[in-house]
Design a protein around this motif. Structure first.
Motif, PDB file in Angstrom:
ATOM      1  N   PHE A 569       0.814  -1.222   0.000  1.00  0.00           N
ATOM      2  CA  PHE A 569       0.000   0.000   0.000  1.00  0.00           C
ATOM      3  C   PHE A 569       0.846   1.270   0.000  1.00  0.00           C
ATOM      4  CE2 PHE A 569      -3.476  -2.851   1.415  1.00  0.00           C
ATOM      5  CZ  PHE A 569      -4.333  -2.562   0.361  1.00  0.00           C
ATOM      6  N   VAL A 570       2.013   1.217   0.652  1.00  0.00           N
ATOM      7  CA  VAL A 570       2.903   2.380   0.628  1.00  0.00           C
ATOM      8  C   VAL A 570       3.232   2.737  -0.823  1.00  0.00           C
ATOM      9  CG1 VAL A 570       5.307   3.067   1.034  1.00  0.00           C
ATOM     10  CG2 VAL A 570       3.937   2.143   2.897  1.00  0.00           C
ATOM     11  N   ASN A 571       3.438   1.719  -1.648  1.00  0.00           N
ATOM     12  CA  ASN A 571       3.788   1.992  -3.038  1.00  0.00           C
ATOM     13  C   ASN A 571       2.632   2.585  -3.833  1.00  0.00           C
ATOM     14  OD1 ASN A 571       6.642   1.250  -3.912  1.00  0.00           O
ATOM     15  ND2 ASN A 571       6.103  -0.366  -2.464  1.00  0.00           N
ATOM     16  N   TRP A 572       1.412   2.152  -3.540  1.00  0.00           N
ATOM     17  CA  TRP A 572       0.258   2.779  -4.215  1.00  0.00           C
ATOM     18  C   TRP A 572       0.125   4.233  -3.779  1.00  0.00           C
ATOM     19  CZ3 TRP A 572      -2.098   0.905  -8.371  1.00  0.00           C
ATOM     20  CH2 TRP A 572      -1.990  -0.461  -8.635  1.00  0.00           C
ATOM     21  N   LYS A 573       0.464   4.491  -2.523  1.00  0.00           N
ATOM     22  CA  LYS A 573       0.442   5.876  -2.037  1.00  0.00           C
ATOM     23  C   LYS A 573       1.452   6.719  -2.823  1.00  0.00           C
ATOM     24  CE  LYS A 573      -0.157   9.098   1.331  1.00  0.00           C
ATOM     25  NZ  LYS A 573       0.643  10.143   0.698  1.00  0.00           N
ATOM     26  N   TYR A 574       2.676   6.197  -2.977  1.00  0.00           N
ATOM     27  CA  TYR A 574       3.678   6.904  -3.786  1.00  0.00           C
ATOM     28  C   TYR A 574       3.141   7.153  -5.188  1.00  0.00           C
ATOM     29  CZ  TYR A 574       7.519   5.975  -0.468  1.00  0.00           C
ATOM     30  OH  TYR A 574       8.332   5.932   0.624  1.00  0.00           O
ATOM     31  N   SER A 576       0.140   7.472  -6.250  1.00  0.00           N
ATOM     32  CA  SER A 576      -0.941   8.462  -6.326  1.00  0.00           C
ATOM     33  C   SER A 576      -0.385   9.886  -6.311  1.00  0.00           C
ATOM     34  CB  SER A 576      -1.911   8.264  -5.167  1.00  0.00           C
ATOM     35  OG  SER A 576      -1.301   8.679  -3.958  1.00  0.00           O
ATOM     36  N   GLU A 577       0.897  10.037  -5.880  1.00  0.00           N
ATOM     37  CA  GLU A 577       1.488  11.377  -5.840  1.00  0.00           C
ATOM     38  C   GLU A 577       2.207  11.731  -7.129  1.00  0.00           C
ATOM     39  OE1 GLU A 577       3.891  10.868  -2.385  1.00  0.00           O
ATOM     40  OE2 GLU A 577       2.183  10.996  -1.027  1.00  0.00           O
TER      41      GLU A 577
ATOM     42  N   TRP B  41      -7.515   0.670 -10.202  1.00  0.00           N
ATOM     43  CA  TRP B  41      -6.712   1.849 -10.523  1.00  0.00           C
ATOM     44  C   TRP B  41      -6.989   2.336 -11.953  1.00  0.00           C
ATOM     45  CZ3 TRP B  41      -4.502   4.158  -6.513  1.00  0.00           C
ATOM     46  CH2 TRP B  41      -3.721   5.287  -6.764  1.00  0.00           C
ATOM     47  N   GLY B  45      -7.906   5.432 -10.519  1.00  0.00           N
ATOM     48  CA  GLY B  45      -6.587   6.025 -10.331  1.00  0.00           C
ATOM     49  C   GLY B  45      -6.259   7.031 -11.431  1.00  0.00           C
TER      50      GLY B  45
END
Lengths: 582, 184
Positions: A569-574, A576-577, B41, B45
């Protein structure tokens, strides 16, 4: 030959010479034994060469040292990839295949002369490709993406090597047929052999993919074919390049089961579950080519999503299952061996002084936490946008192939030396440290390359300071720190690697002979119960383990799963930025 | 043990322990979830790779890039002689990958979308936009069109991250992002 040297057995009208193994009671076909030795020795030679080249790569990518000049760096990097990823691994795997068929099934090896021919072809092929690379006109990297062109001998060498390996697989399958026909074993093949069959089936697919793409590419380099489609090349080439790593996974998991069986008397928790997990590899691992094509133009999103996930992650499921059943089998065996206190006495009192066990367990942990988790993240379609061709990619596969496969092969070597070469490991005190040095080194390489990749650092790049570029650029300072740490851990891994080579060569040349009197102790420290019973085979004869009180394993698996989910999930957060793109 | 044939000939009928079964179920569901995540996504996304791709003759692509460059050129990047191109928001903008440069330099406006056309005219290259960290593969003969919306102002570098021969490490390019309306 220690006991019953050259005992002649006539099977099915064909004479073959056997000796009986004093440690396991297995019949050892002498022809198979010679082939195992030959392939293993050549494998170790290629590991020595390829590993040394890898150190030069790491020291060049350490900006403070920047050892080689650009041309030499790209040449060395090409040679590093080919020598370790293909030659070291596949020579060793051929040895494993002969072991898992002829030795484990109590059988003679099918057509030893053909196996020798395969061996010669692989040697000739590997020398030819190395020679082409050393000429300097074939610095095209392991992947040799068209339209960049290497000299014809580069491709020809790989083709000859692949044909040799394919014949080796044929000898393996032939041996299975003989064993079945001549009833050298009862019921189903052992789990380790089942894992080896998995590896061999995937190998056939892999080698076929390699032939399908490398033969036309060779003809193209000779001028007989005008054009090779760049996208098709990658699609088919990775059918070899990535799927061949799945041979490693299957072989390495089989080796995990073999080592814990021999040392601890461990049985699989469930034959059904472990075999099904291997079977999932056969069904789905071939889709892995997509992992390298996720940010490629010209392929649909549907194709990418389905293939990169191995069809709903079913091959990943296989690995997740082994990730639980292997530590589970260890815990079940160790509890039977008397280590029943608390949650982790079974693990604390495991034979950590035995390099075979230590190497195996480190391989399991590093493969799962570093190679496995990063592989799934890297192989998620959209996440790949942040990672493709950065150092994250080699970071991932040094977690799988080096910390996982290579370390597992090293661990097995400490049992192959007494059992097949019939020599006691020299310098046992140094040998004790070897898997830790190499494992921690390889783990660091993997981790810090992934760190640098997360910061955007490109793979296969001579100069991340861009001093010769017209438009210059600076990666963040943390990236330089990562590259330095990578260099330090590469040195650590190299020390472990050199130790391995010295111990292996020294043992083969000068090791004390193993015979019936010292066979079991030659395998290194083991639980007392296994030693007293005379053989691990007596502790746990066959089949699935019955004990299923495995609290320690559940904790380990729980920690693994939580790490996996959080990192995912940390990577999906990255992601999204990132700048929006569509 | 795993080195010997199973003791029970019909091992398929042996029961599976509850803990083992539970882990298989969890692992399977997690796989399904991760599969669904990629599809989700695509629907919700904002970072998805375009699949708008055309086969194109590398010479034609280079020519189109030159035409747009001539049309929207606003200056040169320092003393390098590389043109800076500031196309209007929403328009088609070209970037050529070749041994060993990304050409031309682009000047885009923050928060505006552009149709970025990327292709190679010789070997394969890797488009690696730093420090944003967007990485794409670039093939000769395939024109990839990506709609991209810069989110921050500044000078960004395109590094080549697909090995492309001995000058690979000198292959860089640049994208400048400015506040809306401040372009040339």
């Amino acid at each position: 030959m220690a006991t019953a040297a050259g005992e002649l057995g006539v099977i099915g009208g064909i004479a073959a010479k056997f000796r009986s193994c004093p440690a396991t009671g297995l019949k050892v076909d002498l022809a198979a034994e010679r082939l195992i030795k030959a392939n293993a020795v050549v494998a170790v030679v290629y590991l020595a060469i390829g590993g040394l080249l890898g150190l030069l790569v790491a020291l060049t990518r350490w900006p403070a040292i920047h050892l080689l000049d650009a041309d030499t760096f790209y040449l060395v990097l090409t040679a590093h990839g080919i020598n370790v990823l293909l030659f070291w691994i596949i020579f060793f795997e051929i040895a494993v295949l002969y072991f898992a068929s002829a030795i484990l099934l109590n059988c003679r090896l099918a057509t030893p002369w053909l196996a020798w021919m395969a061996f010669v072809l692989m040697i000739v092929g590997s020398l030819l490709t190395n020679w082409a690379v050393l000429q300097g006109d074939s610095s095209v990297m392991f992947t040799s993406y068209v339209p960049m062109q290497a000299s014809p001998n580069f491709y020809l060498g790989l083709i000859l090597f692949a044909v040799g390996a394919l014949i080796g697989c044929g000898v393996f399958f032939g041996t299975l047929v003989i064993a079945r026909e001549e009833r050298t074993y009862e019921g189903s093949v052992p789990l380790v052999t089942f894992g080896a069959i998995t590896a061999a089936i995937i190998a056939v697919f892999t080698i076929a993919s390699g032939a399908i793409i490398l033969i036309p590419t060779w003809l193209w380099s000779l001028g007989y074919i005008a054009n090779i489609d760049t996208l098709m090349y990658k699609l088919v080439w990775w059918g070899m390049g990535h799927s061949s790593q799945q041979i490693n996974v299957s072989a390495q998991v089989a080796i995990w089961y073999a080592i814990i069986g021999l040392l601890l008397g461990a049985k699989p928790l469930s034959e059904k579950v472990s075999r099904t997990a291997f079977f999932l590899y056969i069904l789905f691992l071939q889709l892995a080519s997509a992992h390298h094509l996720l940010v490629e133009p010209g392929l649909s999103a549907e194709w990418k999503v389905f293939n990169t996930s191995y069809a709903l992650y079913l091959a990943v499921l296989g690995s997740l299952i082994h990730g639980m059943t292997v530590p589970g089998a260890i815990e079940a065996a160790q509890r039977k061996n008397g280590y029943v206190n608390g949650m982790f006495e079974w693990l604390r009192k495991a034979p950590w002084d035995n390099p075979a066990f230590a190497g195996m367990f480190l391989s399991l942990v590093l493969f799962g936490f570093l190679g496995g988790i990063s592989g799934v993240v890297l192989g998620s379609e959209q996440l790949n946008i942040m990672m493709h061709n950065t150092l994250y990619v080699p970071g991932h596969f040094h977690g799988t192939v080096v910390a996982g496969t290579t370390l597992a092969f090293m661990a097995l070597t400490y049992l192959v030396l007494p059992l097949i070469f019939q020599r006691q490991v020299i310098w046992p005190k140094l040998a004790k440290w070897q898997p830790y040095l190499f494992g921690i080194g390889a783990g660091g390489i993997s981790l810090f390359m992934m760190g640098a990749g997360t910061l955007g650092v490109s793979r296969r790049h001579w100069d991340i300071t861009f001093s010769d570029a017209l438009l210059s650029f600076d990666y963040p300072p943390a990236a330089f720190l990562m590259m330095g740490l990578n260099g330090i851990f590469a040195i650590l891994a190299s020390i472990g690697g050199i130790l391995y080579i010295l111990i292996t060569v020294g043992t083969v040349l000068w090791g004390k002979k193993v015979d019936a009197s010292n066979a079991l102790e030659s395998l290194g420290p083991m639980p007392a119960r296994v030693l007293q019973s005379g053989s691990s085979a007596n502790v746990a004869k066959h089949g699935s383990a019955e004990a299923h009180h495995l609290p320690g394993t559940y904790v380990i698996v729980g920690v693994f799963f939580v790490s996996f989910v959080l990192y995912y999930f940390v990577n999906w957060k990255y992601l999204s930025e990132l700048w929006p793109m569509s | 043990m795993a080195l010997r044939p199973p003791e029970v000939r019909v091992w398929w009928n042996e029961p599976i322990a509850r803990g083992e079964l539970l882990w298989i179920v969890i692992a399977f569901l997690w796989g399904l979830f991760m599969f669904g995540m990629m599809i989700y996504w695509h629907l919700e996304g904002k970072q998805n790779l375009s699949t708008e791709v055309y086969r194109i003759d590398p010479e034609v692509f280079a020519q189109r890039a030159e035409e747009t460059t001539e049309k929207y050129k606003i200056g040169e990047e320092g003393d390098t002689g590389i043109p800076i191109v500031a196309p209007p928001p929403g328009s088609d903008v070209y970037m050529v990958a070749r041994l060993w440069e990304w050409w031309p330099v682009l000047q885009l406006e923050k928060g505006q979308s552009y149709r970025l056309h990327i292709s190679s005219v010789d070997w394969q290259h890797g488009f690696s936009l730093q420090p944003v960290n967007i990485n794409l593969q670039v093939h000769p003969g395939l024109e990839h069109i990506i709609t991209i919306t810069p989110q921050e102002t500044g000078v960004f570098t395109v590094v080549c991250n697909e090995y492309c021969g001995l000058g690979h490490h000198t292959m860089t390019g640049r994208i400048r992002v400015v506040e809306p309306g401040q372009g040339g």
